[in-house]
Design a protein around this motif. Structure first.
Motif, PDB file in Angstrom:
ATOM      1  N   LYS A 323     -27.275  -8.076 -42.570  1.00 37.59           N
ATOM      2  CA  LYS A 323     -26.888 -10.251 -42.389  1.00 37.59           C
ATOM      3  C   LYS A 323     -25.443 -10.670 -43.366  1.00 37.59           C
ATOM      4  O   LYS A 323     -25.294  -9.648 -44.291  1.00 37.59           O
ATOM      5  CB  LYS A 323     -28.251 -11.139 -42.995  1.00 37.59           C
ATOM      6  N   LEU A 324     -24.340 -11.206 -42.495  1.00 34.35           N
ATOM      7  CA  LEU A 324     -23.774 -10.849 -42.700  1.00 34.35           C
ATOM      8  C   LEU A 324     -23.503 -12.711 -43.400  1.00 34.35           C
ATOM      9  O   LEU A 324     -23.725 -13.748 -42.425  1.00 34.35           O
ATOM     10  CB  LEU A 324     -22.173 -11.091 -42.347  1.00 34.35           C
ATOM     11  N   ILE A 325     -22.703 -13.636 -43.982  1.00 35.15           N
ATOM     12  CA  ILE A 325     -22.542 -14.991 -44.096  1.00 35.15           C
ATOM     13  C   ILE A 325     -21.310 -14.936 -44.830  1.00 35.15           C
ATOM     14  O   ILE A 325     -21.223 -15.070 -46.148  1.00 35.15           O
ATOM     15  CB  ILE A 325     -24.014 -15.395 -45.471  1.00 35.15           C
ATOM     16  N   GLY A 489     -31.485  -8.424 -49.597  1.00 37.74           N
ATOM     17  CA  GLY A 489     -31.261  -7.313 -50.361  1.00 37.74           C
ATOM     18  C   GLY A 489     -30.281  -6.584 -50.245  1.00 37.74           C
ATOM     19  O   GLY A 489     -29.504  -5.013 -50.065  1.00 37.74           O
ATOM     20  N   LYS A 490     -30.241  -6.805 -48.585  1.00 41.64           N
ATOM     21  CA  LYS A 490     -28.836  -6.332 -47.423  1.00 41.64           C
ATOM     22  C   LYS A 490     -27.592  -7.429 -47.334  1.00 41.64           C
ATOM     23  O   LYS A 490     -27.542  -6.997 -46.506  1.00 41.64           O
ATOM     24  CB  LYS A 490     -29.903  -5.195 -46.671  1.00 41.64           C
ATOM     25  N   THR A 491     -28.103  -8.202 -47.783  1.00 40.87           N
ATOM     26  CA  THR A 491     -27.319  -9.520 -47.287  1.00 40.87           C
ATOM     27  C   THR A 491     -25.799  -9.242 -48.204  1.00 40.87           C
ATOM     28  O   THR A 491     -25.489  -8.802 -48.920  1.00 40.87           O
ATOM     29  CB  THR A 491     -27.218 -11.182 -47.896  1.00 40.87           C
ATOM     30  N   LEU A 492     -24.796  -9.386 -47.122  1.00 43.62           N
ATOM     31  CA  LEU A 492     -23.430  -9.664 -47.293  1.00 43.62           C
ATOM     32  C   LEU A 492     -22.857 -10.881 -47.497  1.00 43.62           C
ATOM     33  O   LEU A 492     -22.201 -11.345 -46.437  1.00 43.62           O
ATOM     34  CB  LEU A 492     -22.792  -8.495 -46.534  1.00 43.62           C
ATOM     35  N   TYR A 493     -22.565 -12.037 -48.924  1.00 41.74           N
ATOM     36  CA  TYR A 493     -21.558 -12.775 -48.905  1.00 41.74           C
ATOM     37  C   TYR A 493     -20.136 -12.751 -49.147  1.00 41.74           C
ATOM     38  O   TYR A 493     -19.920 -11.678 -50.001  1.00 41.74           O
ATOM     39  CB  TYR A 493     -22.320 -13.447 -49.701  1.00 41.74           C
ATOM     40  N   VAL A 494     -19.578 -12.877 -48.605  1.00 36.96           N
ATOM     41  CA  VAL A 494     -17.915 -13.301 -48.435  1.00 36.96           C
ATOM     42  C   VAL A 494     -17.449 -14.323 -48.715  1.00 36.96           C
ATOM     43  O   VAL A 494     -17.224 -15.471 -47.643  1.00 36.96           O
ATOM     44  CB  VAL A 494     -17.399 -12.856 -46.568  1.00 36.96           C
ATOM     45  N   LEU A 495     -17.022 -14.610 -48.989  1.00 30.63           N
ATOM     46  CA  LEU A 495     -15.812 -16.084 -49.866  1.00 30.63           C
ATOM     47  C   LEU A 495     -14.528 -15.719 -49.988  1.00 30.63           C
ATOM     48  O   LEU A 495     -13.884 -15.086 -51.132  1.00 30.63           O
ATOM     49  CB  LEU A 495     -16.764 -16.381 -50.950  1.00 30.63           C
ATOM     50  N   ASP A 496     -13.606 -16.687 -49.515  1.00 31.52           N
ATOM     51  CA  ASP A 496     -12.295 -16.982 -49.548  1.00 31.52           C
ATOM     52  C   ASP A 496     -11.806 -17.879 -50.587  1.00 31.52           C
ATOM     53  O   ASP A 496     -12.101 -18.733 -50.321  1.00 31.52           O
ATOM     54  CB  ASP A 496     -11.496 -16.731 -48.499  1.00 31.52           C
TER      55      ASP A 496
END
Length: 558
Positions: A323-325, A489-496
């Motif tokens: 999952k990508l957030i 446990g396999k989620t990637l959070y991306v914040l700019d």
């Protein structure tokens, strides 16, 4: 079942033509942006992006035509202008000296504010807020006016510390010309460089609005009520972690990234860690993270075909992400109808709660009655928006408070239903902190509202229109919404740049939330210049060494 067929002869407007027509005809900014979401830019096949015809491009000065000259970085352009001056004979100097001096000085102003990596042909819409603000600053320096009052709202946004020094030197140069500068800022270096400080507080929202201290830096540091003074003096600080996380042993590897100015870089991003991507302005951070990693993961997870490929040779390890957030600073909505309560989903539970009240049950109201998006319980004059939109030709639309419901969104019958002495409008008008106390006996509602408080938004109202939220606030509303979901446990959070517009105390709260996400086993990847964020990271990827064509390389990782 009977079907009646009809024949129609004539031209039928297609979807593409209709969108193009509406885009041309609309005078609304937010509708223009909506239509633009269906469009994609592509380079003109005839001129190759030069915008001019062959006749115009055939004119060359010192070996370059106007398109080639404006495609140089400002540093290269400035050198080219000097080369042109050196190559002129006496007649050429008489013709061109005045123009070349003006070009030379204006390009030097842009270099002085740290924009030497930009090209003159760069599209204005691709500039960051900080870059656009520095261009305006360069224009004002060039005018050499005196006796002017300048007001700047967070000019350090998006700036690396190196660029910050240049910005402060520029501001001082404007002051020395005899001008006054009022700067709204959280940056410590800017505060310590100021001649006079005014500290507003002590807290945010209803807890603020007072002048806590004013004077020089020592006065602010010694003020007992000043939260800013606490951090400037070192009484409070963001500590460096004693241990760094080891991660889960997996990683995502990007190979041969060439988007924009990236110079075929290879980089490994460890998972199960708090990862920060940093570097000077224009070094390629967004190109690496947003344009390459995020797009690559989105394509892999959606398994879409016939989409524009990512500009890199390969992305390995995508099986370690389910999952990508990606949490951007885009608004949570473009109209006053959107607000934190609706975006986080807590309003659904609040409406269900009001439908259970004695008044609502006696009148036969269900939770749909308490929605301002459907007819029934809402004010029909403003259709539940609380405001009416007045279209302005050639200007942004203006919103005025509805004169029938006085901004309350609902009709009188709906507002007659009360829970603990408050109607639905009163609840929407509550600050997040008040709402936490008000719904303390309702765990399902409380949990969602507490998330807003935990990311430092205790001062905003539950029903505050999305148009009133800053980019940083919108980003934290999105983060609070995502935090409601269970960690995989396999989620990637991306914040700019999540610290945009945040005080050091708010940065501390934000870091507690981001660290909690990583502690649950997920990965947080942040693009950031803030040194307090960088120092607490488990893994840092530094791009540079400079901006534009002198950047796009991995300088260091670890």
């Amino acid at each position: 079942m009977l079907f009646r067929s009809t024949n129609r002869i004539g031209r039928i407007e297609g979807i593409k033509t209709r969108i193009e027509r509406l885009y041309r005809e609309t005078s609304s900014d937010w509708m223009s942006r909506y239509y633009e979401s269906f469009m994609r830019d592509s380079t003109c096949a005839t001129c190759g992006g030069a915008r001019l015809n062959e006749a115009a491009l055939s004119v060359r000065v010192h070996g370059l035509n106007i398109f080639e000259a404006t495609s140089l970085s400002l540093e290269e352009f400035h050198k080219w202008v000097n080369d042109v001056q050196d190559s002129l004979d006496d007649t050429g100097h008489q013709i061109a000296d005045m123009v070349l001096r003006e070009i030379d000085s204006r390009s030097q102003f842009l270099i002085d504010v740290g924009l030497d990596y930009l090209t003159l042909s760069r599209y204005a819409m691709t500039l960051s807020g900080g870059e656009a603000q520095r261009i305006r600053l360069a224009t004002q320096i060039g005018s050499r006016l005196s006796g002017v009052l300048y007001v700047l709202d967070e000019p350090s946004i998006g700036l690396h510390q190196k660029d910050n020094e240049t910005l402060i030197a520029t501001l001082k140069k404007m002051r020395d010309l005899g001008n006054t500068l009022i700067v709204v800022e959280h940056d410590e270096e800017t505060m310590t460089s100021a001649d006079y400080l005014v500290d507003i507080g002590p807290g945010a929202g209803v807890h603020g609005g007072k002048v806590v201290a004013q004077g020089d830096i020592l006065t602010i540091e010694s003020a007992p009520e000043s939260l800013t003074g606490d951090y400037l003096s070192g009484r409070k600080y963001i500590p460096i972690p004693l241990q760094r996380r080891k991660g889960n042993g997996n990683c995502v590897e990007l190979l041969g990234c060439k988007c924009h100015n990236l110079q075929s870089v290879n980089v490994k991003i460890p998972l199960g860690k708090f990862v920060v991507v940093t570097g000077v302005s224009g070094s390629g951070k967004s190109s690496l993270v947003n344009e390459t990693l995020v797009r690559g993961v989105e394509i892999a997870l959606s398994k879409k075909k016939n989409v524009q490929p990512v500009e890199c040779k390969a992305i390995k390890g995508l099986e370690n992400i389910d999952k990508l957030i990606a949490i951007t600073q885009e608004p949570i909505g473009r109209t006053p109808r959107s607000n934190p309560a609706t975006y986080t989903g807590v309003f659904e539970d609040i409406r269900a709660l009001f439908a259970e009240t004695d008044e609502a049950r006696a009148k036969g109201y269900d939770k749909g009655r308490f929605s301002f998006n459907v007819s029934g319980g809402r004010c029909e004059k403003c259709q539940g928006a609380g405001v009416t939109r007045v279209p302005m030709s050639f200007l942004p639309d203006v919103y005025v408070r509805c004169d029938e419901c006085q901004g309350k969104r609902y009709n009188e019958e709906t507002l007659s239903c009360y829970y603990k002495g408050k109607n639905i409008f009163d609840v929407l008008d509550m600050r997040v902190e008040e709402a936490c106390e008000f719904f303390s006996s309702r765990p399902q509602i409380l949990r969602k509202i507490e998330m807003l408080r935990d990311v430092g938004l205790g001062y905003i109202k539950l029903g505050q229109p999305a148009t009133e939220l800053s980019g940083g606030e919108a980003q934290r509303v999105k983060l609070a919404t995502e935090l409601q979901r269970k960690a995989t446990g396999k989620t990637l959070y991306v914040l700019d740049e999540p610290t945009t517009g945040l005080h050091t105390h708010d940065v501390k709260k934000l870091l507690e939330v981001l660290n909690a996400i990583v502690d649950h086993g997920d990965t947080v990847l942040v693009i950031e210049h803030n040194l307090d964020v960088i120092k607490v990271a488990d893994w840092i990827i530094d791009l540079g060494p400079s901006g534009g064509n002198r950047g796009g390389k991995i300088v260091a990782t670890g």
